[in-house]
Design a protein around this motif. Structure first.
Motif: not given
Length: 791
Positions: A458-482
């Motif tokens: 449960s700890s492994y699956l929940r509370g994950r976040q991701q950010s899209v990155r290209i070279d040194e440009l990256s987006s903001s962090w967004l939560d993953l709910h599934a």
């Protein structure tokens, strides 16, 4: 370009059809033209052709009337061959070139790890560990700003640079005094420099090809401009935040539906086995796991595999402490639940977020922890047979070929019983990213995972976040709910456990490879409506199951086909076929479907599969042909074995019954590879060179491959042996002899079904071998071929 003496204005003639098939097999394209040969008494014809391997590079083409000197038109083509200039990039990276490993290890041995051991939570331990490692490398390999104006030339050595300076000085001297002596000195310096550059390139290419996997070889060839290269200018077409929002957005399962599904799962019977509990991981096992993971990608913790490997002996006890603490406490580090996502474009010019697919970059040490958990969980699942034996995805001893072998074997058995097979390939959209965490935890509980271990998952699956990155440009962090994390080592196993329940109430035969579901049922021509009704009921069941469990099926990407003998397929055209539906969307019947990389047509003729293999092999040879003068024959043979043999061999045991024309086409492909290795001309004989390479002709090569699955099933008894031996239509009479079942038909002997009968004829010493069966049998076949050549 030229006169092919074949009129393509009559494309259905035998001569035109043969030429078109040859052009298609070698991955070439014919550019459209009008009639190019003008006749007085008969109609004009199109004889002069322009063939190209890259239509996208054609700027213009056409024809001009030339009545003064020829009945043929003049044809022309204009190519765009200017390579794009890569834009300058500025990167911040650690420089390991001048790293003193001895001083690094000496300082690593002096680090006090009490702050890690005394920390009360796993997050605090990870924070202290990362801080110590980064502080260490900031001293020995600090981050520097590097501006890349052009692709690096790693083959450039000090000796080459000196030779280039001497060449330039000699040319400068000649420009000042243009005498014969200075010109001769310049030519000597130039030729010596060119020879040194060629030798340096040869050594560099040789070192990168000689000990690499096929994937790494293709990656290296891409740096040389060989093969397809992705152009990643995403920031100019669409924002990174928009891409990230598309990746994380999915239709959440309704709360009421989820609650009812969980109640349904709680009511299902549980297997009578002991609960799964995590056991402590030994330090040696963790070290072996770290060395087995080859990814060099750097996650959000800024710690790469190389940084761990340099000081592994000094930090291994600390890593072991953190991994075991995480398993005991049921807590997965929050920093390791964050991932950078690299968007890979699906099409050439992406303009929408759905034109990309995500590849997640996870912290290296998080993969180590996942690998330790995967080993324990997979052993538990395998030991208690908790997965369907017809799930071939990501399981030891299974493969796409074993899955295809089962399906094509059942189809052939149906043909022998004068039945047709209705096959539907079900496509799940974005399956790994739509799994409900609550439902997955409930299914793990149903699989007898203990409550303490469930806390960790449960700890492994929940509370994950991701950010899209290209070279040194990256987006903001967004939560993953599934979903399960893309790129995670545990993800394929967790998905297989999740989707395993879909097979419980299917009426049709089925086979799973991860999220690729193959449904098929068989019937006579007169009862084809009954078979389609069974398929439709199963599709309706899959639709209801998907609605309850949150997966989404894309009907537009599902494929359906009816397979039988040519006589039965001709009869089928006179029968009114009921439609195949999924959720009120009709699935159109196809003449050819692509199943796990294999092209299956309605009569199992395998013509499309052979053509596709020919195109891929020809394209690969064309890509590496520019290296023929840079590499010795041994390395070119290694290139062929790494890049081309997988294309020729993939799934060959599934279509063992190729006709003579298609087998000859495969033989020509193999001969082209031999000519590439030894720089032979088009019509040079290759038999002697093939013996020198110790390669088998294509027919014997396929025969050798047909024995291997049966041999493994007999001696090693892996799980696929259960359905591979069933397909043989042979029973085991003696440890090394098969007895043919009386009702087997002669046609099946020509296919993979006939392998056990040939196996019976092998010498007894070969049957007794266990670990070198393939090598010994290959030697026997080569000896037999060489004797025939001498005769």
């Amino acid at each position: 370009m030229g006169d092919f003496n074949t009129d393509l204005l009559t494309p259905h003639s035998s001569r035109s059809s043969k030429l078109l098939h040859i052009v298609e097999s070698v991955s070439l394209h014919i550019l459209p033209l009008q009639a190019t040969h003008h006749n007085i008494d008969v109609e004009d014809t199109w004889l002069d052709l322009i063939l190209t391997s890259a239509p996208s590079l054609v700027f213009s083409h056409g024809q001009h009337f030339a009545p003064v000197f020829s009945y043929h038109d003049l044809i022309f083509i204009s190519y765009v061959l200017k390579p794009p200039k890569p834009p300058a990039k500025t990167l911040h990276m650690r420089c390991f070139g001048r790293l003193n490993v001895e001083k690094l290890c000496m300082d690593a041995s002096k680090i006090n790890w009490n702050s890690v051991v005394s920390a009360s939570t796993v997050d605090e331990k990870i924070e202290a560990l990362n801080e110590a490692i980064l502080r260490l490398y900031d001293v020995h390999a600090p981050i520097k700003k590097v501006k890349l104006k052009r692709p690096p030339a790693p083959w450039m050595t000090i000796g080459v640079r000196i030779a280039m300076r001497r060449r330039d000085r000699a040319f400068g001297k000649f420009r000042k005094d243009r005498c014969d002596e200075n010109w001769t000195l310049y030519k000597v310096a130039r030729n010596r420099c060119n020879q040194m550059i060629r030798n340096a390139k040869r050594r560099f290419i040789l070192s990168n090809i000689s000990s690499s996997s096929p994937a790494n070889i293709w990656k290296f060839l891409g740096t040389l401009g060989i093969g397809k290269r992705q152009r990643c200018e995403f920031q100019k077409t669409i924002g990174l935040d928009d891409i990230n929002f598309h990746f994380v957005s999915n239709s959440p399962l309704e709360h009421q539906t989820k609650r009812l599904t969980i109640e349904h799962l709680m009511g299902l019977p549980r297997p009578d086995i002991d609960l799964f509990q995590f056991s402590p991981v030994a330090m040696d096992e963790i070290k072996k796991t770290i060395l087995s993971i080859k990814s060099n990608a750097v996650g959000c913790d800024n710690i790469s595999r190389r940084m761990i490997i340099f000081i592994l002996d000094h930090i291994l006890p600390v890593i072991s402490h953190i991994i075991n603490f995480s398993l005991d406490s049921g807590d997965f580090p929050s920093l390791w639940r964050k991932a950078y996502v690299i968007p890979l474009q699906k099409i050439t010019n992406p303009t929408l977020p759905n034109h990309f697919r995500p590849i997640s970059i996870l912290p290296f040490l998080s993969k180590v922890l996942e690998a330790c958990v995967h080993k324990q969980l997979s052993q538990f699942i395998s030991c208690h047979n908790l997965l369907s034996p017809l799930q071939s995805g990501f399981r030891p001893g299974h493969s796409t070929v074993s899955a295809l072998l089962k399906v094509t074997g059942d189809i052939r058995a149906g043909i022998e019983d004068t039945k047709v097979t209705v096959l539907v390939l079900v496509d799940f959209s974005n399956a790994f990213n739509t799994i409900s965490h609550d439902l997955l935890i409930s299914i793990l509980s149903l699989s007898m995972v203990s409550p303490e271990s469930l806390d960790w998952f449960s700890s492994y699956l929940r509370g994950r976040q991701q950010s899209v990155r290209i070279d040194e440009l990256s987006s903001s962090w967004l939560d993953l709910h599934a979903g399960v994390p893309q790129g995670g080592i545990l993800s394929p196993l967790l998905f297989s456990i999740f989707i395993n329940l879909i097979t419980q109430d299917l009426q049709s035969a089925y086979h799973l490879y991860a999220d690729d579901l193959q449904l098929y049922t068989q019937a006579s021509i007169d009862n084809i409506s009954t078979a389609v009704d069974i398929i439709n009921r199963d599709l309706e069941y899959i639709k209801n199951w998907s609605d309850r469990f949150g997966l989404i099926v894309n009907p537009s990407k599902c494929q359906a086909i009816i397979i039988g003998s040519r006589r039965m397929i001709r009869r089928l055209k006179t029968v009114a076929l009921p439609p195949i539906f999924f959720n009120s969307t009709e699935i159109q019947l196809c003449s050819t479907v692509k199943d796990l990389g294999l092209l299956i047509d309605s009569s199992l003729s395998w013509k499309e599969q052979a053509t596709t293999v020919s195109q891929k092999v020809t394209g690969t040879l064309r890509s590496i042909y520019r290296l023929k003068n840079f590499l010795p024959s041994a390395i070119k043979a290694m290139l062929v074995q790494s890049l081309i043999f997988p294309l020729i061999d993939y799934g060959d045991v599934c279509y063992f019954d190729l006709n003579a024309d298609l087998l000859n086409k495969y033989d020509r492909l193999l001969n082209n590879c031999i000519r590439f290795i030894f720089n032979l001309r088009k019509y040079d004989h290759v038999s002697t060179y093939r013996s020198q390479l110790k390669w088998l002709p294509i027919r014997q090569r396929r025969s050798l491959h047909s024995f291997i699955p049966y041999f493994k099933s007999l001696k090693i008894l892996t799980l696929p042996s259960l359905y591979i031996l069933e397909m043989a239509m042979f029973v085991k009479k003696h440890p090394f002899i098969f007895q043919k079942i009386s009702h087997i038909r002669k046609n099946l002997i020509r296919t993979f079904f006939g392998a056990p009968q040939i196996y019976n004829k092998l010498p007894h010493p070969i049957k007794m071998t266990l670990f070198k069966f393939k090598k010994v049998l290959k030697g026997l076949l080569i000896t037999h071929i060489n004797r025939q050549m001498l005769l």
